[in-house]
Design a protein around this motif. Structure first.
Motif, PDB file in Angstrom:
ATOM      1  N   SER A 161       5.406   2.332   4.209  1.00 27.73           N
ATOM      2  CA  SER A 161       5.921   1.103   3.602  1.00 27.73           C
ATOM      3  C   SER A 161       4.817   0.317   2.917  1.00 27.73           C
ATOM      4  O   SER A 161       5.009  -0.236   1.833  1.00 27.73           O
ATOM      5  CB  SER A 161       6.599   0.228   4.665  1.00 27.73           C
ATOM      6  OG  SER A 161       7.744   0.866   5.162  1.00 27.73           O
ATOM      7  N   GLU A 180      12.731  -6.027   0.095  1.00 32.35           N
ATOM      8  CA  GLU A 180      14.017  -5.353   0.293  1.00 32.35           C
ATOM      9  C   GLU A 180      13.851  -3.840   0.339  1.00 32.35           C
ATOM     10  O   GLU A 180      14.548  -3.155   1.084  1.00 32.35           O
ATOM     11  CB  GLU A 180      14.981  -5.737  -0.830  1.00 32.35           C
ATOM     12  CG  GLU A 180      15.466  -7.175  -0.743  1.00 32.35           C
ATOM     13  CD  GLU A 180      16.248  -7.601  -1.980  1.00 32.35           C
ATOM     14  OE1 GLU A 180      16.576  -6.733  -2.805  1.00 32.35           O
ATOM     15  OE2 GLU A 180      16.510  -8.813  -2.117  1.00 32.35           O
ATOM     16  N   SER A 183      11.158  -3.150   3.687  1.00 34.10           N
ATOM     17  CA  SER A 183      11.418  -3.820   4.975  1.00 34.10           C
ATOM     18  C   SER A 183      10.190  -4.559   5.510  1.00 34.10           C
ATOM     19  O   SER A 183      10.154  -4.960   6.665  1.00 34.10           O
ATOM     20  CB  SER A 183      11.911  -2.828   6.038  1.00 34.10           C
ATOM     21  OG  SER A 183      13.121  -2.247   5.615  1.00 34.10           O
TER      22      SER A 183
END
Length: 199
Positions: A161, A180, A183
């Motif tokens: 991420s 979004e 996360s």
């Protein structure tokens, strides 16, 4: 084909609809230097005898729209039409009508670019997500414990991420969108941006 679409079998010829077929040409169709050629069907033996088929073909010649040309040179042509021909030939924007067309084309191009960009990011996110899962599984296996496996998966996903977020920050995307997609919290993204000198 147009007549066939608007004219059913057995109909009276007099019921033909009026049709206009417009060709926008980047060359001079008849080599007479005219901005517009309006052509109707005629009897070849006597070209003055126009066939009443209610069909008109219009050939627009954009080559008259040179950078130094003005609509005054072609008084028989509407100014908006002349400016459209000039826009096609030189991409110069004159007049409200052409301005509207240019803005609409810009919007369409931007939308298509954004659509491709988002599709590319979506594919990149999917690849990175799958890579992160595989990396997390590998970490978990190395530790050999159930708890270690879970931690490895979590660590792999988190690192994945972060990498995606940095990539999106470099492309100048909004923090809300990045949050979004990854996360990550907005604060985490801001911290990453500061760390990589992207603010």
């Amino acid at each position: 084909m147009i007549d066939a679409d608007t004219f059913s079998k057995g109909s009276d010829y007099r019921n033909l609809r009026t049709t206009y077929i417009i060709f926008i040409c980047t060359f001079d169709f008849l080599d007479h230097g005219e901005p517009l050629y309006e052509c109707k069907t005629c009897w070849t033996k006597k070209s003055r005898d126009i066939i009443q088929d209610k069909s008109t073909k219009i050939f627009l010649n954009s080559t008259v729209g040179t950078a130094d040309a003005t609509p005054d040179q072609y008084p028989e042509v509407d100014k908006d039409l002349f400016y459209l021909l000039q826009y096609i030939h030189t991409h110069t924007v004159h007049g409200d009508f052409v301005k509207e067309i240019d803005e609409e084309l810009t919007n369409i191009k931007f939308s298509e670019t954004q659509e491709v960009a988002y599709m590319t990011y979506e594919m990149e996110l999917l690849v990175r997500h799958n890579d992160g899962i595989r990396e997390g599984i590998a970490i978990g296996r190395e530790e050999g414990l159930s708890a270690g496996r879970k931690e490895g998966l979590a660590a792999g996903r988190k690192e994945n991420s972060r990498e995606i977020a940095v990539s999106m920050l470099k492309k100048g995307l909004a923090i809300q969108l990045i949050s979004e997609c990854t996360s990550l919290t907005k604060q985490e993204i801001l911290d990453l941006a500061k760390k990589h000198n992207l603010l």
